[in-house]
Design a protein around this motif. Structure first.
Motif, PDB file in Angstrom:
ATOM      1  N   ILE A 243       0.844  -1.185   0.000  1.00  0.00           N
ATOM      2  CA  ILE A 243       0.000   0.000   0.000  1.00  0.00           C
ATOM      3  C   ILE A 243       0.882   1.237   0.000  1.00  0.00           C
ATOM      4  O   ILE A 243       1.762   1.382   0.842  1.00  0.00           O
ATOM      5  N   PHE A 244       0.669   2.130  -0.975  1.00  0.00           N
ATOM      6  CA  PHE A 244       1.453   3.356  -1.043  1.00  0.00           C
ATOM      7  C   PHE A 244       0.844   4.392  -0.109  1.00  0.00           C
ATOM      8  O   PHE A 244      -0.344   4.363   0.169  1.00  0.00           O
ATOM      9  N   SER A 245       1.683   5.324   0.343  1.00  0.00           N
ATOM     10  CA  SER A 245       1.144   6.314   1.265  1.00  0.00           C
ATOM     11  C   SER A 245       0.481   7.475   0.523  1.00  0.00           C
ATOM     12  O   SER A 245      -0.175   8.306   1.115  1.00  0.00           O
ATOM     13  N   ARG A 246       0.631   7.512  -0.780  1.00  0.00           N
ATOM     14  CA  ARG A 246      -0.040   8.559  -1.568  1.00  0.00           C
ATOM     15  C   ARG A 246      -0.665   7.928  -2.796  1.00  0.00           C
ATOM     16  O   ARG A 246      -0.250   6.878  -3.255  1.00  0.00           O
ATOM     17  N   LEU A 247      -1.631   8.638  -3.345  1.00  0.00           N
ATOM     18  CA  LEU A 247      -2.259   8.160  -4.564  1.00  0.00           C
ATOM     19  C   LEU A 247      -1.306   8.356  -5.738  1.00  0.00           C
ATOM     20  O   LEU A 247      -0.388   9.163  -5.680  1.00  0.00           O
TER      21      LEU A 247
ATOM     22  N   LYS B 168      -9.054   3.144   7.586  1.00  0.00           N
ATOM     23  CA  LYS B 168      -9.859   4.163   6.903  1.00  0.00           C
ATOM     24  C   LYS B 168      -9.748   5.524   7.568  1.00  0.00           C
ATOM     25  O   LYS B 168      -9.908   6.560   6.927  1.00  0.00           O
ATOM     26  N   VAL B 169      -9.487   5.516   8.858  1.00  0.00           N
ATOM     27  CA  VAL B 169      -9.332   6.778   9.567  1.00  0.00           C
ATOM     28  C   VAL B 169      -8.133   7.553   9.027  1.00  0.00           C
ATOM     29  O   VAL B 169      -8.119   8.777   9.029  1.00  0.00           O
ATOM     30  N   GLU B 170      -7.157   6.829   8.512  1.00  0.00           N
ATOM     31  CA  GLU B 170      -5.948   7.466   7.996  1.00  0.00           C
ATOM     32  C   GLU B 170      -6.215   8.338   6.776  1.00  0.00           C
ATOM     33  O   GLU B 170      -5.444   9.241   6.472  1.00  0.00           O
ATOM     34  N   TYR B 171      -7.262   8.046   6.031  1.00  0.00           N
ATOM     35  CA  TYR B 171      -7.440   8.804   4.778  1.00  0.00           C
ATOM     36  C   TYR B 171      -8.886   9.171   4.462  1.00  0.00           C
ATOM     37  O   TYR B 171      -9.196   9.513   3.333  1.00  0.00           O
ATOM     38  N   THR B 172      -9.777   9.058   5.451  1.00  0.00           N
ATOM     39  CA  THR B 172     -11.159   9.459   5.185  1.00  0.00           C
ATOM     40  C   THR B 172     -11.724  10.296   6.328  1.00  0.00           C
ATOM     41  O   THR B 172     -11.104  10.444   7.379  1.00  0.00           O
ATOM     42  N   GLN B 199      -0.879  11.319  18.694  1.00  0.00           N
ATOM     43  CA  GLN B 199      -1.173  12.741  18.629  1.00  0.00           C
ATOM     44  C   GLN B 199      -1.015  13.260  17.202  1.00  0.00           C
ATOM     45  O   GLN B 199      -0.182  12.763  16.442  1.00  0.00           O
ATOM     46  N   LEU B 200      -1.794  14.270  16.852  1.00  0.00           N
ATOM     47  CA  LEU B 200      -1.673  14.896  15.536  1.00  0.00           C
ATOM     48  C   LEU B 200      -1.335  16.372  15.712  1.00  0.00           C
ATOM     49  O   LEU B 200      -1.699  16.993  16.709  1.00  0.00           O
ATOM     50  N   ASP B 201      -0.672  16.930  14.735  1.00  0.00           N
ATOM     51  CA  ASP B 201      -0.353  18.358  14.771  1.00  0.00           C
ATOM     52  C   ASP B 201      -1.582  19.168  14.375  1.00  0.00           C
ATOM     53  O   ASP B 201      -2.210  18.910  13.352  1.00  0.00           O
ATOM     54  N   LYS B 202      -1.902  20.147  15.218  1.00  0.00           N
ATOM     55  CA  LYS B 202      -3.128  20.912  15.014  1.00  0.00           C
ATOM     56  C   LYS B 202      -3.175  21.612  13.659  1.00  0.00           C
ATOM     57  O   LYS B 202      -4.169  21.548  12.935  1.00  0.00           O
ATOM     58  N   SER B 203      -2.088  22.266  13.328  1.00  0.00           N
ATOM     59  CA  SER B 203      -2.071  23.051  12.089  1.00  0.00           C
ATOM     60  C   SER B 203      -2.256  22.182  10.844  1.00  0.00           C
ATOM     61  O   SER B 203      -3.073  22.481   9.973  1.00  0.00           O
ATOM     62  N   ILE B 243     -12.579  11.374   0.975  1.00  0.00           N
ATOM     63  CA  ILE B 243     -11.327  10.620   0.911  1.00  0.00           C
ATOM     64  C   ILE B 243     -10.182  11.579   0.649  1.00  0.00           C
ATOM     65  O   ILE B 243     -10.226  12.363  -0.283  1.00  0.00           O
ATOM     66  N   PHE B 244      -9.177  11.549   1.504  1.00  0.00           N
ATOM     67  CA  PHE B 244      -8.020  12.412   1.335  1.00  0.00           C
ATOM     68  C   PHE B 244      -7.054  11.779   0.347  1.00  0.00           C
ATOM     69  O   PHE B 244      -7.019  10.562   0.210  1.00  0.00           O
ATOM     70  N   SER B 245      -6.249  12.602  -0.294  1.00  0.00           N
ATOM     71  CA  SER B 245      -5.336  12.034  -1.275  1.00  0.00           C
ATOM     72  C   SER B 245      -4.043  11.538  -0.623  1.00  0.00           C
ATOM     73  O   SER B 245      -3.249  10.870  -1.255  1.00  0.00           O
ATOM     74  N   ARG B 246      -3.868  11.840   0.630  1.00  0.00           N
ATOM     75  CA  ARG B 246      -2.675  11.332   1.335  1.00  0.00           C
ATOM     76  C   ARG B 246      -3.099  10.810   2.706  1.00  0.00           C
ATOM     77  O   ARG B 246      -4.135  11.203   3.243  1.00  0.00           O
ATOM     78  N   LEU B 247      -2.273   9.980   3.260  1.00  0.00           N
ATOM     79  CA  LEU B 247      -2.548   9.462   4.588  1.00  0.00           C
ATOM     80  C   LEU B 247      -2.284  10.550   5.623  1.00  0.00           C
ATOM     81  O   LEU B 247      -1.572  11.518   5.364  1.00  0.00           O
ATOM     82  N   MET B 248      -2.869  10.378   6.815  1.00  0.00           N
ATOM     83  CA  MET B 248      -2.572  11.256   7.942  1.00  0.00           C
ATOM     84  C   MET B 248      -1.086  11.177   8.242  1.00  0.00           C
ATOM     85  O   MET B 248      -0.509  10.098   8.280  1.00  0.00           O
ATOM     86  N   GLY B 249      -0.502  12.290   8.489  1.00  0.00           N
ATOM     87  CA  GLY B 249       0.899  12.274   8.911  1.00  0.00           C
ATOM     88  C   GLY B 249       0.940  12.130  10.418  1.00  0.00           C
ATOM     89  O   GLY B 249       0.208  11.350  10.966  1.00  0.00           O
ATOM     90  N   ASN B 250       1.801  12.927  11.077  1.00  0.00           N
ATOM     91  CA  ASN B 250       1.738  12.841  12.539  1.00  0.00           C
ATOM     92  C   ASN B 250       1.924  14.198  13.174  1.00  0.00           C
ATOM     93  O   ASN B 250       1.347  15.152  12.872  1.00  0.00           O
TER      94      ASN B 250
END
Lengths: 250, 250
Positions: A243-247, B168-172, B199-203, B243-250
DNA sequence: CCAATAGTGTCTTTTAGACAGTATCGG
DNA sequence: CCGATACTGTCTAAAAGACACTATTGG
């Protein structure tokens, strides 16, 4: 992960089970259907069978059938059995798509089906009739070409399968399963382009694939031609897709 | 997308259907089960019921049951009916997880189940017993805390559901369905953090959410406290997740 | 004014996309 | 040498991540 319910019934439950008769209840029909994709003639194709039995006799449908409760150990076993019957392929990539069920999708009554989709290399296929099918054929899935009307709600199911395939292609290594064991990066890129229906940039494509780290370079093996020879690769880990981290970009 | 097979049977097929009796065949048991998630007390929780009937009487299980072929129009109808029976919630986010089926997951015989997962706001819930359940309870899903042993293969099913939810939480925008209609961005971020376990960065979080464009700012509505008031938002389009085009970062 | 949380801005680092350049074969 | 396809490098523009700064309430 255990699929089995590992325990022995107590005395009270044994009595309950003896009095239990499956035929006392109204059960829905339950089947397993398959959406089998491959790449042939530079296009994505799906395998359909012409039904030899009622209902929808003579119409095209997804291959599938009822669960054989005596011989099939699991849903996936049913799916693999059906796949083998029609195509001769026995070790493909299969994944469950989803279930469909409603009171009116089958004229025989309340019906539900577990749909699997399979990705296979057309090299491995030896089409076979039989098992209630009058004909078996590949149909290309071009945006312009129309498929015949399909039995049951199979047209809807095929739509969902295509959506799922196209969406997964954007961020996984799935398309690799549409090729034979050994392939070059250019061939892989071509498959991505066919399924996605758009061109990809070679340089970015290769960066992504290398990062994904799901291919093994086959040392020494090359595809020759009247040009620079191409390195051959194979899937590193047989089944589970990377699974890639980006589309995919463009 | 039509779920129905829109056609009338021909004469030959009518005869076939008259001679067709569903009870002549060995069918697997077919049920629908639910994995119902919510957020309570700052943790992700799942709803379990204590079985009042055999098999597995007295053990905890996912809520679910057989399809009522007389009243349920579709699989999703069965799922929504069960959800309503247990929680009183009638318009949640539901999505099909996948099917499970094998010869030995149920002592009564070959059994298959369509599993749905639902995300609901704990505010909306009014727990209800009945329908063969002795008890209904929320169980927190902490990495350290253990759940009781579950009936059938429900522990496996829950594992798969959790994996799917977390991925799914990572990208939706799915987690938004775990909150009540109105919520602040900080509350939403908290839900993401609870489900993801980090934790996630607010900005960056806010950048992503705004790009996703699935929230509507509720003009004038604010959450007050002894601090700067927070803007309230609601989901723009009721059901389908963004659906986001990238996964959640941190 | 202080504590507390909401919300924004800025800088740095990473990544993607476009595109051109080099490599290596058969003929 | 030429045509063809494989493969790599470089530059630019955009995006992500870290982190600090400002904003606005109640008390």
């Amino acid at each position: 992960m255990s699929v089995t319910a590992k325990r022995k019934p107590g005395k009270e439950e044994q009595q309950f089970l003896q009095g239990y008769n499956i035929h006392d209840y109204d059960l829905p029909l339950t089947s397993v259907d398959l959406v089998i994709f491959t790449i042939r003639d530079m296009s994505l194709q799906v395998l359909l069978v012409k039904r030899g039995d009622h209902p929808f006799k003579g119409e095209w449908a997804l291959p599938g059938g009822f669960i054989d409760v005596r011989h099939d150990a699991s849903l996936e076993a049913t799916a693999l059995r059906k796949l083998k019957e029609k195509t001769g392929v026995s070790a493909p990539y299969v994944e469950q798509l989803q279930g469909f069920g409603s009171k009116d999708r089958d004229p025989r009554g309340w019906s539900s089906t577990f749909v699997y989709f399979a990705l296979i290399s057309s090299d491995d296929v030896i089409l076979q009739h039989g098992g209630g099918a009058d004909d078996v054929k590949w149909f290309p899935l071009m945006h312009n070409k129309k498929l015949p009307a399909l039995a049951f709600d199979h047209a809807d199911i095929l739509d969902v399968a295509l959506l799922r395939l196209r969406s997964k292609v954007e961020y996984t290594s799935l398309p690799a399963h549409l090729l034979s064991k050994e392939f070059t990066l250019s061939e892989l890129q071509q498959v991505y382009e066919i399924v996605l229906g758009r061109q990809l940039d070679k340089s970015s494509f290769r960066k992504r694939i290398k990062e994904g780290d799901f291919l093994a370079e086959l040392a020494g093996r090359q595809r020759l031609g009247s040009n620079r020879p191409a390195q051959l690769y194979a899937l590193r880990d047989g089944k589970s897709p990377a699974i890639f981290s980006r589309l995919m970009g463009n």
